[in-house]
Write an enzyme that holds these catalytic residues in place. Structure first.
Site, PDB file in Angstrom:
ATOM      1  CG  ASN A 148      -0.385   0.145   2.500  1.00 44.22           C
ATOM      2  OD1 ASN A 148       0.743  -0.295   2.711  1.00 44.22           O
ATOM      3  ND2 ASN A 148      -1.082   0.748   3.420  1.00 44.22           N
ATOM      4  CE  LYS A 171       8.225 -10.603   0.749  1.00 39.77           C
ATOM      5  NZ  LYS A 171       7.378 -10.248  -0.410  1.00 39.77           N
ATOM      6  N   GLY A 224       3.291  -4.771   7.562  1.00 39.72           N
ATOM      7  CA  GLY A 224       2.241  -5.548   6.898  1.00 39.72           C
ATOM      8  C   GLY A 224       1.120  -5.815   7.880  1.00 39.72           C
ATOM      9  CB  SER A 225      -1.724  -8.128   7.750  1.00 39.02           C
ATOM     10  OG  SER A 225      -1.035  -9.346   7.576  1.00 39.02           O
ATOM     11  N   GLY A 229       2.549 -10.344  10.690  1.00 40.59           N
ATOM     12  CA  GLY A 229       3.546  -9.852  11.650  1.00 40.59           C
ATOM     13  C   GLY A 229       3.722 -10.796  12.824  1.00 40.59           C
ATOM     14  CD  GLU A 246       6.255   0.330  12.921  1.00 40.29           C
ATOM     15  OE1 GLU A 246       5.117   0.640  13.332  1.00 40.29           O
ATOM     16  OE2 GLU A 246       7.288   0.543  13.565  1.00 40.29           O
ATOM     17  CB  CYS A 280      -1.307   1.210   8.185  1.00 42.86           C
ATOM     18  SG  CYS A 280      -0.131   2.539   7.944  1.00 42.86           S
ATOM     19  CD  GLU A 381      -5.719  -3.290   8.739  1.00 37.95           C
ATOM     20  OE1 GLU A 381      -5.169  -4.409   8.685  1.00 37.95           O
ATOM     21  OE2 GLU A 381      -5.081  -2.222   8.684  1.00 37.95           O
TER      22      GLU A 381
HETATM   23  N1  LIG Z   1       1.764   0.133  10.709  1.00 30.98           N
HETATM   24  C1  LIG Z   1       2.284   0.471   9.539  1.00 30.98           C
HETATM   25  O1  LIG Z   1       3.262   1.204   9.457  1.00 30.98           O
HETATM   26  C2  LIG Z   1       1.671  -0.054   8.272  1.00 30.98           C
HETATM   27  C3  LIG Z   1       1.906   0.612   7.074  1.00 30.98           C
HETATM   28  C4  LIG Z   1       1.345   0.108   5.887  1.00 30.98           C
HETATM   29  C5  LIG Z   1       0.574  -1.039   5.920  1.00 30.98           C
HETATM   30  N2  LIG Z   1       0.345  -1.654   7.104  1.00 30.98           N
HETATM   31  C6  LIG Z   1      -0.511  -2.843   7.151  1.00 30.98           C
HETATM   32  O2  LIG Z   1      -0.175  -3.728   6.098  1.00 30.98           O
HETATM   33  C7  LIG Z   1      -1.309  -4.486   5.708  1.00 30.98           C
HETATM   34  C8  LIG Z   1      -1.479  -4.407   4.197  1.00 30.98           C
HETATM   35  O3  LIG Z   1      -0.335  -4.868   3.556  1.00 30.98           O
HETATM   36  P1  LIG Z   1      -0.191  -6.344   2.944  1.00 30.98           P
HETATM   37  O4  LIG Z   1      -1.531  -6.842   2.516  1.00 30.98           O
HETATM   38  O5  LIG Z   1       0.910  -6.288   1.956  1.00 30.98           O
HETATM   39  O6  LIG Z   1       0.263  -7.154   4.229  1.00 30.98           O
HETATM   40  P2  LIG Z   1       0.819  -8.658   4.299  1.00 30.98           P
HETATM   41  O7  LIG Z   1       1.007  -8.955   5.747  1.00 30.98           O
HETATM   42  O8  LIG Z   1      -0.023  -9.564   3.499  1.00 30.98           O
HETATM   43  O9  LIG Z   1       2.226  -8.587   3.557  1.00 30.98           O
HETATM   44  C9  LIG Z   1       3.261  -7.709   3.965  1.00 30.98           C
HETATM   45  C10 LIG Z   1       4.589  -8.237   3.479  1.00 30.98           C
HETATM   46  O10 LIG Z   1       4.874  -9.452   4.186  1.00 30.98           O
HETATM   47  C11 LIG Z   1       5.187 -10.480   3.242  1.00 30.98           C
HETATM   48  N3  LIG Z   1       4.817 -11.780   3.821  1.00 30.98           N
HETATM   49  C12 LIG Z   1       3.653 -12.454   3.663  1.00 30.98           C
HETATM   50  N4  LIG Z   1       3.729 -13.644   4.307  1.00 30.98           N
HETATM   51  C13 LIG Z   1       4.950 -13.698   4.886  1.00 30.98           C
HETATM   52  C14 LIG Z   1       5.623 -14.677   5.665  1.00 30.98           C
HETATM   53  N5  LIG Z   1       5.046 -15.835   5.985  1.00 30.98           N
HETATM   54  N6  LIG Z   1       6.893 -14.428   6.075  1.00 30.98           N
HETATM   55  C15 LIG Z   1       7.482 -13.258   5.764  1.00 30.98           C
HETATM   56  N7  LIG Z   1       6.903 -12.298   5.008  1.00 30.98           N
HETATM   57  C16 LIG Z   1       5.645 -12.506   4.587  1.00 30.98           C
HETATM   58  C17 LIG Z   1       4.401 -10.098   2.005  1.00 30.98           C
HETATM   59  O11 LIG Z   1       4.895 -10.752   0.865  1.00 30.98           O
HETATM   60  C18 LIG Z   1       4.611  -8.597   1.986  1.00 30.98           C
HETATM   61  O12 LIG Z   1       5.867  -8.270   1.443  1.00 30.98           O
HETATM   62  C19 LIG Z   1      -2.474  -3.859   6.455  1.00 30.98           C
HETATM   63  O13 LIG Z   1      -2.782  -4.648   7.568  1.00 30.98           O
HETATM   64  C20 LIG Z   1      -1.938  -2.506   6.878  1.00 30.98           C
HETATM   65  O14 LIG Z   1      -2.565  -1.943   8.010  1.00 30.98           O
HETATM   66  C21 LIG Z   1       0.886  -1.201   8.269  1.00 30.98           C
END
Ligand SMILES: NC(=O)c1ccc[n+]([C@@H]2O[C@H](COP(=O)([O-])OP(=O)(O)OC[C@H]3O[C@@H](n4cnc5c(N)ncnc54)[C@H](O)[C@@H]3O)[C@@H](O)[C@H]2O)c1
Length: 491
Positions: A148, A171, A224-225, A229, A246, A280, A381
């Site tokens: 995002n 990555k 990420g989510s 996380g 985060e 986020c 969310e």
């Molecule tokens: N707090 C913050 O700073 C912030 C900022 C932006 C987005 N977000 C959050 O991110 C989410 C949206 O992003 P998304 O859909 O890309 O999230 P996601 O968790 O699906 O993916 C995030 C990253 O993690 C990687 N990933 C997925 N599975 C993994 C694993 N098993 N091991 C290691 N890495 C893995 C993905 O390929 C991607 O690069 C929302 O929940 C949003 O709130 C948080």
């Protein structure tokens, strides 16, 4: 176009299969990208490890010079980068320009850190002894980023990492590899030594896992989510990694009975429907005082009529597509849940698939009211353009409802009463609090992150980011010429 990994300053022809990257506005294929594996991560870590020894010896102000050049190149290419960003993940072009600008600002801000990286000197307990603590680089760091904010978040992590003397493997999300590819070209043109910046494309389960498990990757900085996380934290913990997380948010705007309602409506609209609700920090709950609830509903409904939906490249469009079909289904699923839970749908609530929208991923901006604070649409969310209005009777109740979710990223309050402002900023359990503004709009020189299910105590951006990418090293220099024994009780 085919995107390959960037390792040791060169584009690699090896790696796994390619997969297509689609434009969410119209379903067109934009490029193909590698789905790499563990061997690619191993190669990248090897190159980063070798480069880091030399990189750490480069004086920090000289490391900063590379960041100035990276910032300059990003500025020169700002429009191109913004267009790529919009095509790849859908946010409207003016927001894409804003995101690229954040990256440029981060480059210059962190370049400035090259001449600071402040440590501390403190008096020693003993005569003729000097004591100080310095920030030391950690080594090879792994950066895992979401789709995002495909460029800003990467700069919040990679720029502090390199100015502090680390090298990195990044990555990016599989949905948004093109921004990483553009940044790799910039790193190359800025003359960053081979191996300092490495990019490995692929899935989280393959590339992400290999990075976390690799013994030479000392830090994992993840955004990420919350679900992913948690997994990253568990795996990282098993390997005793320093892990910075985060994660998700369920951010609220509080509208008190004395609020400037015009301002509140503007703030809510921008933070709820900007990036189609996929920030986020996006506002997905509006906690409103009962005395202004119906007035706010009417004004929001009126204002929502002005939101044009479409391809983000069109300058007149205010709400772009969501990232992919899966996201579209998830959002629609939550709208169904909202109806089942008894919330009243005031506007939107549909996938747009008529003329002009059929190949894209468009969802109508949606407004629910009479939402129960503990219902699923008010707690989970959704990550789409959906607002839930929750009625409260007092500031205390508003704060309690705000704090009732598992997340703690951003919050906001609209009020004219200074006493309420100070109460709220103290009691809202979030990493970011806005007063008389929506829940989005963080500035790069302040720490970014959240409490509870949003984070694990670390912060991106601001000087706080340096805490993720440095170790504190305490140094004692005894110039007395004799052995002075500390920690001996002489009383
Ligand atoms: N707090 C913050 O700073 C912030 C900022 C932006 C987005 N977000 C959050 O991110 C989410 C949206 O992003 P998304 O859909 O890309 O999230 P996601 O968790 O699906 O993916 C995030 C990253 O993690 C990687 N990933 C997925 N599975 C993994 C694993 N098993 N091991 C290691 N890495 C893995 C993905 O390929 C991607 O690069 C929302 O929940 C949003 O709130 C948080």
């Amino acid at each position: 176009m085919k995107l390959d990994n960037y390792i040791n300053g060169a584009w690699q022809e090896s790696g796994g299969e390619y997969t297509a990257v689609l434009n969410p506005a119209n379903g067109e294929t934009l490029c193909e990208v590698r789905l790499s594996g563990r061997e690619d991560v191993d190669r990248a870590v090897e190159s980063a490890k070798k480069a880091q020894k030399q990189w750490a010896l480069v004086p920090a102000p000289k490391r900063a010079d590379y960041l100035y050049e990276i910032g300059r190149l990003m500025k020169e290419r700002k429009e191109h980068l913004s267009q790529v960003l919009t095509k790849e993940m859908g946010k409207v072009i003016e927001e894409a320009r804003g995101e690229v600008q954040e990256g440029i600002d981060m480059a210059y801000y962190m370049a400035g850190e090259g001449r600071r990286l402040f440590g501390e000197t403190v008096p020693s307990e003993l005569q003729d002894k000097f004591a100080m603590s310095v920030r030391a680089p950690i080594g090879v760091v792994g950066l895992i980023t979401p789709w995002n904010f495909p460029v800003a978040i990467a700069t919040w992590k990679s720029f502090p990492a390199i100015v502090a003397g680390n090298t990195f493997i990044w990555k990016p999300a599989t949905e948004t590899p093109m921004m990483a590819y553009e940044m790799a070209k910039i790193f190359e043109e800025a003359g960053l030594p081979a191996g300092v910046a490495n990019i490995v494309f692929g899935s989280g389960s393959d590339v992400g896992t290999a990075m976390i498990e690799h013994p030479d990757v000392r830090v994992i900085s993840f955004t990420g989510s919350t679900e992913t996380g948690r997994h990253v934290a568990e795996l990282g913990g098993r390997h005793l990694k320093k892990v910075s997380l985060e994660m998700g948010g369920k951010n609220a705007v509080i509208v008190m009975d004395d609020a400037d309602l015009n301002l509140a409506v503007e703030g809510i609209l921008w933070s709820a429907f900007g990036t189609a609700g996929q920030r986020c920090t996006a506002c997905s709950r509006v906690i409103v005082h009962k005395d202004v609830k119906s007035e706010l509903e009417q004004r929001l409904l009126e204002a929502m009529k002005g939101l044009t939906i479409g391809d983000g490249l069109d300058e007149s469009v205010k709400v772009g597509p969501v990232v992919n079909k899966k996201a579209l289904e998830k959002i629609d699923g939550y709208v169904k849940i909202g109806k089942e839970e008894g919330a009243r749908l005031l506007a939107g609530g549909n996938i747009l698939d008529g003329a002009g929208y059929s190949d894209g991923c468009y969802y109508e901006p949606t407004l629910f009211t009479d939402v129960k604070w503990d219902s699923r649409i008010a707690q989970e969310e959704i990550f789409g353009p959906v607002i839930s209005l929750i009625e409260v009777g007092s500031l205390d109740e508003a704060i309690e409802v705000n704090n009732s979710v598992v997340y703690g990223l951003s919050s906001s309050i609209f009020t004219q009463d200074v006493n309420k402002v100070f109460r709220a900023q103290r009691d809202l359990d979030t990493g970011i609090v806005y007063v008389n503004a929506g829940t989005t709009g963080a500035e790069i020189h302040l720490p970014f992150g959240g409490t509870k299910g949003t984070g694990n105590g670390h912060r991106d951006s601001g000087v706080a980011a340096l805490d993720v990418f440095t170790e504190w090293k305490s140094i004692y220099v005894d110039y007395s010429g004799k052995l002075q024994r500390a920690q001996i009780d002489t009383e």
